[in-house]
Design a protein around this motif. Structure first.
Motif, short mmCIF file in Angstrom:
data_model
loop_
_atom_site.label_atom_id
_atom_site.label_comp_id
_atom_site.label_asym_id
_atom_site.label_seq_id
_atom_site.Cartn_x
_atom_site.Cartn_y
_atom_site.Cartn_z
N TYR A 199 -21.49 -88.28 31.98
CA TYR A 199 -22.63 -87.68 31.29
C TYR A 199 -23.88 -87.86 32.16
O TYR A 199 -24.02 -88.87 32.85
N VAL A 200 -24.78 -86.88 32.10
CA VAL A 200 -26.07 -86.99 32.77
C VAL A 200 -27.16 -86.73 31.73
O VAL A 200 -27.16 -85.70 31.06
N VAL A 201 -28.05 -87.70 31.59
CA VAL A 201 -29.15 -87.58 30.64
C VAL A 201 -30.39 -87.11 31.38
O VAL A 201 -30.75 -87.65 32.43
N MET A 202 -31.05 -86.08 30.84
CA MET A 202 -32.23 -85.52 31.49
C MET A 202 -33.24 -85.06 30.47
O MET A 202 -32.92 -84.86 29.30
N LYS A 203 -34.47 -84.91 30.92
CA LYS A 203 -35.52 -84.32 30.10
C LYS A 203 -35.57 -82.82 30.36
O LYS A 203 -35.12 -82.36 31.41
N ASP A 204 -36.11 -82.10 29.42
CA ASP A 204 -36.33 -80.66 29.60
C ASP A 204 -37.66 -80.48 30.30
O ASP A 204 -38.66 -80.11 29.70
N SER A 205 -37.66 -80.77 31.60
CA SER A 205 -38.91 -80.81 32.38
C SER A 205 -39.22 -79.51 33.11
O SER A 205 -40.13 -79.47 33.94
N GLY A 206 -38.43 -78.46 32.86
CA GLY A 206 -38.69 -77.19 33.49
C GLY A 206 -38.24 -77.15 34.94
O GLY A 206 -37.73 -78.12 35.49
N ASP A 207 -38.43 -75.99 35.56
CA ASP A 207 -37.98 -75.81 36.94
C ASP A 207 -38.70 -76.74 37.91
O ASP A 207 -38.11 -77.24 38.87
N ALA A 208 -39.99 -76.99 37.68
CA ALA A 208 -40.75 -77.87 38.58
C ALA A 208 -40.22 -79.29 38.55
O ALA A 208 -40.37 -80.04 39.51
N GLY A 209 -39.59 -79.67 37.44
CA GLY A 209 -39.05 -81.02 37.32
C GLY A 209 -37.60 -81.13 37.75
O GLY A 209 -36.99 -82.19 37.61
N GLY A 210 -37.04 -80.04 38.28
CA GLY A 210 -35.68 -80.08 38.80
C GLY A 210 -34.58 -79.96 37.75
O GLY A 210 -33.42 -80.26 38.03
N THR A 211 -34.92 -79.50 36.56
CA THR A 211 -33.92 -79.40 35.49
C THR A 211 -32.81 -78.44 35.85
O THR A 211 -31.62 -78.72 35.62
N ARG A 212 -33.16 -77.31 36.41
CA ARG A 212 -32.16 -76.29 36.73
C ARG A 212 -31.13 -76.82 37.74
O ARG A 212 -29.93 -76.58 37.59
N GLU A 213 -31.60 -77.55 38.75
CA GLU A 213 -30.68 -78.09 39.76
C GLU A 213 -29.75 -79.15 39.17
O GLU A 213 -28.58 -79.25 39.55
N LYS A 214 -30.27 -79.96 38.26
CA LYS A 214 -29.43 -80.97 37.60
C LYS A 214 -28.36 -80.31 36.74
O LYS A 214 -27.20 -80.72 36.74
N LEU A 215 -28.76 -79.28 36.01
CA LEU A 215 -27.80 -78.58 35.16
C LEU A 215 -26.71 -77.89 35.99
O LEU A 215 -25.53 -77.90 35.63
N ALA A 216 -27.12 -77.31 37.11
CA ALA A 216 -26.15 -76.63 37.97
C ALA A 216 -25.15 -77.63 38.55
O ALA A 216 -23.96 -77.34 38.66
N ALA A 217 -25.63 -78.82 38.90
CA ALA A 217 -24.75 -79.86 39.43
C ALA A 217 -23.76 -80.31 38.35
O ALA A 217 -22.57 -80.52 38.63
N CYS A 218 -24.24 -80.46 37.13
CA CYS A 218 -23.35 -80.84 36.02
C CYS A 218 -22.28 -79.78 35.78
O CYS A 218 -21.11 -80.09 35.56
N GLU A 219 -22.71 -78.52 35.83
CA GLU A 219 -21.77 -77.42 35.62
C GLU A 219 -20.70 -77.41 36.71
O GLU A 219 -19.51 -77.22 36.42
#
Length: 252
Positions: A199-219
């Protein structure tokens, strides 16, 4: 004088913009380490409560507060709003986009929680799992209360304060990763895989916070993403528009 409440990459971009326009400004940052990210700018270093904010605004003759604090720094924004009201100052808030506002994001393997209570209730039920946290150091002690037989790994900023919070909470040295983000998808994948994260826990910090890259890595690794959501916040969510508004009122 424009007061930029810093702590985000957008704050640095706004400061660069105002400097190029020769608009007077000062940026506040929480820690000494933040100086490394905002070189060549006029800085006020240190956290402030509401009364200290008021005194700061009076001393610096602030006419506009440009709030670019982190989306989850709720107390900072609340105090800044009150300060603006008490001193009759203009207050502008930049709000990053959320996952819900992303129209091109496709993600199947995720679970969103409205608050810390819901997230911690989920963590409490886990058994012998490795959870990789990318939520910073402030909430480490909250999560550690529910670690049980699981392994909790924390990726935090490489500051003495962040590491101290982890050690005070009882986190083992081998479970602390001190690095500065945001991170690419490839680097996220490498770290999640190296630590065997389920599991990876993250905040919904938007694109500037790197959320998209973290989600892509999880996927890519078939890892469950656990997302701590954030409530709706009034403000301007287009950065170019926000810059124009700050400049307009700053020169008024």
């Amino acid at each position: 004088m424009i007061w930029i409440i810093g702590g985000t990459t957008e704050a640095g971009s706004l400061a660069d913009f105002l400097k190029a326009k020769t608009a007077p400004y000062i940026m506040s940052v929480a820690t000494e380490e933040s100086k490394d990210f905002f070189k060549n700018h006029k800085l006020k270093i240190g956290r402030m409560d509401e009364s200290q904010m008021e005194q700061f605004c009076i001393e610096e003759k602030i006419s506009l507060i440009a709030d670019l604090s982190h989306p989850y720094a709720l107390i900072v924004s609340q105090n800044a709003k009150k300060t603006a009201q008490n001193l009759n100052l203009k207050y502008l808030r930049f709000t990053r986009g959320t996952l819900q506002s992303s129209t091109d994001l496709e993600q199947k393997n995720l679970c969103t929680f409205e608050d810390m209570e819901g997230l911690c209730s989920f963590l409490k039920e886990l058994k012998s799992s490795t959870v990789f946290f990318t939520t910073g150091s402030k909430t480490v002690s909250d999560f550690e209360a529910f670690r049980s037989s699981n392994r909790f790994v924390y990726r935090i900023l490489p500051t003495a304060d962040s590491i101290e919070k982890c050690k005070d909470a009882g986190v083992a040295t081998q479970d602390i990763i001190a690095m500065t983000g945001p991170f690419s998808q490839n680097l996220n994948e490498a770290m999640f895989k190296e630590y065997g994260a389920s599991y990876v826990v993250m905040k919904d910090s938007g694109d500037a916070g790197g959320t998209r890259e973290k989600l892509a890595a999880c996927e890519a690794l078939n890892i469950k993403a656990l997302i701590l959501g954030r409530g709706k916040e009034e403000g301007i969510n287009e950065f170019e528009e926000f810059k124009k508004e700050v400049l307009k009122y700053g020169h008024a």
